[in-house]
Design a protein around this motif. Structure first.
Motif, PDB file in Angstrom:
ATOM      1  N   ARG A 255       0.955  -1.179  -0.077  1.00  0.00           N
ATOM      2  CA  ARG A 255       0.074  -0.094   0.148  1.00  0.00           C
ATOM      3  C   ARG A 255       0.943   1.234   0.130  1.00  0.00           C
ATOM      4  N   ALA A 256       1.881   1.301   0.752  1.00  0.00           N
ATOM      5  CA  ALA A 256       2.809   2.326   0.885  1.00  0.00           C
ATOM      6  C   ALA A 256       3.443   2.742  -0.466  1.00  0.00           C
ATOM      7  N   SER A 257       3.792   1.865  -1.164  1.00  0.00           N
ATOM      8  CA  SER A 257       4.452   2.089  -2.396  1.00  0.00           C
ATOM      9  C   SER A 257       3.639   2.355  -3.577  1.00  0.00           C
ATOM     10  N   SER A 258       2.084   2.144  -3.436  1.00  0.00           N
ATOM     11  CA  SER A 258       1.177   2.597  -4.266  1.00  0.00           C
ATOM     12  C   SER A 258       0.630   4.037  -4.028  1.00  0.00           C
ATOM     13  N   VAL A 259       1.071   4.679  -2.952  1.00  0.00           N
ATOM     14  CA  VAL A 259       0.592   6.108  -2.720  1.00  0.00           C
ATOM     15  C   VAL A 259       0.789   6.917  -3.571  1.00  0.00           C
ATOM     16  N   SER A 260       1.803   7.074  -4.281  1.00  0.00           N
ATOM     17  CA  SER A 260       2.408   7.790  -5.312  1.00  0.00           C
ATOM     18  C   SER A 260       3.500   7.548  -5.983  1.00  0.00           C
ATOM     19  N   SER A 261       3.985   8.141  -6.928  1.00  0.00           N
ATOM     20  CA  SER A 261       5.255   7.931  -7.668  1.00  0.00           C
ATOM     21  C   SER A 261       6.506   7.931  -6.557  1.00  0.00           C
ATOM     22  N   LEU A 262       6.260   9.095  -5.764  1.00  0.00           N
ATOM     23  CA  LEU A 262       7.482   9.673  -4.957  1.00  0.00           C
ATOM     24  C   LEU A 262       7.635   8.296  -4.110  1.00  0.00           C
ATOM     25  N   TRP A 263       6.293   7.859  -3.238  1.00  0.00           N
ATOM     26  CA  TRP A 263       6.290   7.066  -2.526  1.00  0.00           C
ATOM     27  C   TRP A 263       7.045   5.638  -2.952  1.00  0.00           C
ATOM     28  N   HIS A 264       6.345   5.299  -4.292  1.00  0.00           N
ATOM     29  CA  HIS A 264       6.949   3.930  -5.066  1.00  0.00           C
ATOM     30  C   HIS A 264       8.398   3.857  -5.024  1.00  0.00           C
ATOM     31  N   HIS A 265       8.756   4.847  -5.632  1.00  0.00           N
ATOM     32  CA  HIS A 265      10.226   5.018  -5.722  1.00  0.00           C
ATOM     33  C   HIS A 265      10.944   4.920  -4.286  1.00  0.00           C
ATOM     34  N   PHE A 266      10.558   5.538  -3.189  1.00  0.00           N
ATOM     35  CA  PHE A 266      11.179   5.481  -2.105  1.00  0.00           C
ATOM     36  C   PHE A 266      10.980   3.974  -1.423  1.00  0.00           C
ATOM     37  N   VAL A 267       9.933   3.422  -1.522  1.00  0.00           N
ATOM     38  CA  VAL A 267       9.912   2.019  -1.143  1.00  0.00           C
ATOM     39  C   VAL A 267      10.939   1.178  -1.527  1.00  0.00           C
ATOM     40  N   ILE A 268      10.806   1.228  -2.848  1.00  0.00           N
ATOM     41  CA  ILE A 268      11.564   0.222  -3.626  1.00  0.00           C
ATOM     42  C   ILE A 268      13.206   0.586  -3.321  1.00  0.00           C
ATOM     43  N   THR A 269      13.526   1.770  -3.247  1.00  0.00           N
ATOM     44  CA  THR A 269      14.846   2.319  -3.485  1.00  0.00           C
ATOM     45  C   THR A 269      15.457   1.826  -1.967  1.00  0.00           C
ATOM     46  N   ASN A 270      14.671   1.780  -0.966  1.00  0.00           N
ATOM     47  CA  ASN A 270      15.120   1.725   0.395  1.00  0.00           C
ATOM     48  C   ASN A 270      14.888   0.131   1.050  1.00  0.00           C
ATOM     49  N   GLY A 271      14.575  -0.546  -0.035  1.00  0.00           N
ATOM     50  CA  GLY A 271      14.476  -2.216   0.004  1.00  0.00           C
ATOM     51  C   GLY A 271      13.536  -2.178   1.315  1.00  0.00           C
ATOM     52  N   LEU A 272      12.349  -1.710   1.560  1.00  0.00           N
ATOM     53  CA  LEU A 272      11.588  -1.830   2.513  1.00  0.00           C
ATOM     54  C   LEU A 272      10.854  -3.450   2.383  1.00  0.00           C
ATOM     55  N   SER A 273      10.514  -4.093   1.396  1.00  0.00           N
ATOM     56  CA  SER A 273       9.991  -5.408   1.329  1.00  0.00           C
ATOM     57  C   SER A 273      11.053  -6.364   2.020  1.00  0.00           C
ATOM     58  N   LYS A 274      12.161  -6.127   1.588  1.00  0.00           N
ATOM     59  CA  LYS A 274      13.403  -6.954   1.848  1.00  0.00           C
ATOM     60  C   LYS A 274      13.522  -6.673   3.502  1.00  0.00           C
ATOM     61  N   GLN A 275      13.414  -5.424   4.071  1.00  0.00           N
ATOM     62  CA  GLN A 275      13.669  -5.236   5.467  1.00  0.00           C
ATOM     63  C   GLN A 275      12.486  -5.955   6.316  1.00  0.00           C
ATOM     64  N   LEU A 276      11.389  -6.204   5.751  1.00  0.00           N
ATOM     65  CA  LEU A 276      10.397  -6.558   6.448  1.00  0.00           C
ATOM     66  C   LEU A 276      10.526  -8.200   6.332  1.00  0.00           C
ATOM     67  N   CYS A 277      11.063  -8.657   5.272  1.00  0.00           N
ATOM     68  CA  CYS A 277      11.516  -9.896   5.117  1.00  0.00           C
ATOM     69  C   CYS A 277      12.466 -10.627   6.018  1.00  0.00           C
ATOM     70  N   LEU A 278      13.517  -9.866   6.298  1.00  0.00           N
ATOM     71  CA  LEU A 278      14.544 -10.070   7.343  1.00  0.00           C
ATOM     72  C   LEU A 278      14.346 -10.116   8.760  1.00  0.00           C
ATOM     73  N   LYS A 279      13.333  -9.117   8.912  1.00  0.00           N
ATOM     74  CA  LYS A 279      12.935  -8.943  10.147  1.00  0.00           C
ATOM     75  C   LYS A 279      11.972  -9.888  10.639  1.00  0.00           C
ATOM     76  N   ARG A 280      11.058 -10.529   9.921  1.00  0.00           N
ATOM     77  CA  ARG A 280      10.291 -11.657  10.358  1.00  0.00           C
ATOM     78  C   ARG A 280      10.931 -12.968   9.972  1.00  0.00           C
ATOM     79  N   PHE A 281      11.798 -12.952   9.173  1.00  0.00           N
ATOM     80  CA  PHE A 281      12.554 -14.542   9.067  1.00  0.00           C
ATOM     81  C   PHE A 281      14.218 -14.243   8.611  1.00  0.00           C
ATOM     82  N   PRO A 282      14.795 -13.939   9.929  1.00  0.00           N
ATOM     83  CA  PRO A 282      16.268 -13.710   9.886  1.00  0.00           C
ATOM     84  C   PRO A 282      17.033 -14.703   9.090  1.00  0.00           C
TER      85      PRO A 282
END
Length: 377
Positions: free
Chosen positions: A31-58
């Motif tokens: 949802r955060a990556s779909s708010v706007s083009s700015l948020w889309h770029h920010f979420v992907i550039t900072n690897g937030l999906s990967k961060q969440l993966c590593l937090k839940r599954f070290p």
């Protein structure tokens, strides 16, 4: 008119990352990556999906690289493409988001995950009391099949059982162990352990599955594996029933092997006055992530390559929808309602469609108003 502030645009990058890193649900990241083009770029550039993966599954911190089928790599490297850093970041975002979604889906449709027994640290009478007997509840000659350790004078002597799971990448949520009741002995003693602990991992680099299949089941093989996850210790009851041990959170098994460590012994055998541990049945609940996701262990580092096939992932998702009696072609509103924003967006990603982005102010729903009240927007 009330002023609304976009914190991603207004705050320093590190502060925005820290805020968005508090998201615990993959749906929220999408949802955060779909708010706007700015948020889309920010979420992907900072690897937030990967961060969440590593937090839940070290265990995923061991990923050295991500690979996809050759036809995808060829398509990505076509005319006008140089496999840029942005392309790689987008790919990683999609892969980690898909992985989280697959794990979430498997939690709702679990199955038994053991394929075969590998070995036991000791066996009293092989093959009559082999570890392979723990995978069936069949009767023979009026009795039960079971595994039995060798006798030991020390009541604290441990035993281990090792099993191969359905895939090299599995999500495990629950493990059950049933102690054996010797109904043919005086008093019908139950040879349970005092407690139990679980480990998940992969073979050492020098071994392949053919080597493991040929190992003698009555001999210990614990030193042939690297265990990447160790559970807490669970107490066992001296009862003849399938005792369920639910893990606090689903665990990602990287490598496809399970070790059950039986700690301590409570029952002496009348004939020799030695302590034994006996198990009649073992059951593991979870789900395999293959063939949409698979791994290759990299020698000699022990890290691994994560292999991802988006077409197979879409097939897995579609199969889940069909098993849930959901129509294969719902409207956008129905799709979001039935499979969630995560499922809808991932289908769009893998169909070659970019997620919807907005640069103009959007209509505000109740959730947005709540976020506004909290000062997030």
């Amino acid at each position: 008119m009330e002023t609304r502030v976009d914190f991603v645009q207004s705050l320093q990058s590190d502060m925005s990352v820290n805020i968005l890193a508090c998201l615990n649900d993959p749906v929220d990241v999408v949802r955060a990556s779909s708010v706007s083009s700015l948020w889309h770029h920010f979420v992907i550039t900072n690897g937030l999906s990967k961060q969440l993966c590593l937090k839940r599954f070290p265990q995923l911190s061991g990923i050295a690289r991500i690979t996809e089928p050759d036809w995808i790599t060829t398509e990505a490297n076509g005319v006008g493409s140089h496999n840029s850093s942005w392309d790689i970041l987008k790919r990683d975002h999609n892969v980690y988001a898909s992985l989280l979604h697959a794990i979430t889906t498997l939690n709702t449709c679990q199955s038994e995950c053991i394929v075969y027994a590998v070995s036991a640290s000791s066996t009293d009478r092989f093959p009559a009391e082999s570890v392979a007997n723990t995978l069936t509840t069949r009767r023979y000659l009026g009795g039960h099949s079971y595994w039995s350790s060798k006798g030991h004078a020390d009541p604290d002597a441990p035993e281990t059982l090792i099993y191969k799971l359905k895939a090299d990448l599995c999500v495990i949520s629950e493990i059950s162990v049933q102690p054996f009741e010797a109904f043919y002995q005086p008093g019908q003693p139950i040879y349970s352990a005092k407690s139990v602990r679980f480990r998940l991992g992969h073979p050492k680099n020098s071994l392949d599955e053919n080597d493991i299949v040929q190992m003698p089941q009555q001999q210990p093989a614990d030193d042939k594996f690297i265990w990447t996850y160790t559970s807490e210790v669970y107490p066992m009851e001296q009862k003849n029933c399938l005792q369920q041990f639910k893990l606090p959170e689903p665990v990602l098994c990287i490598g496809g092997y399970l070790q059950i460590e039986l700690l301590g012994r409570v029952q002496r055998q009348h004939s020799d006055n030695l302590f034994y541990t006996c198990v009649s049945h073992v059951k593991v609940m979870g789900g395999p992530l293959c063939p949409a996701f698979d791994i290759d262990i990299l020698e000699p580092s022990g890290k691994f390559a994560l292999k991802y096939n988006p077409e197979v992932f879409r097939w897995m998702l579609q199969s889940f929808l069909e098993d849930s009696n959901i129509s294969p072609m719902p409207s956008e509103e129905e799709a979001v309602e039935r499979v969630g924003v995560m499922g809808f967006l991932l289908q769009a990603y893998h169909g070659g469609i970019e997620p919807m982005v907005w640069d103009e102010p959007m209509e505000w729903d109740d959730d947005d108003e709540e976020m506004d009240e909290l000062g997030v927007l």
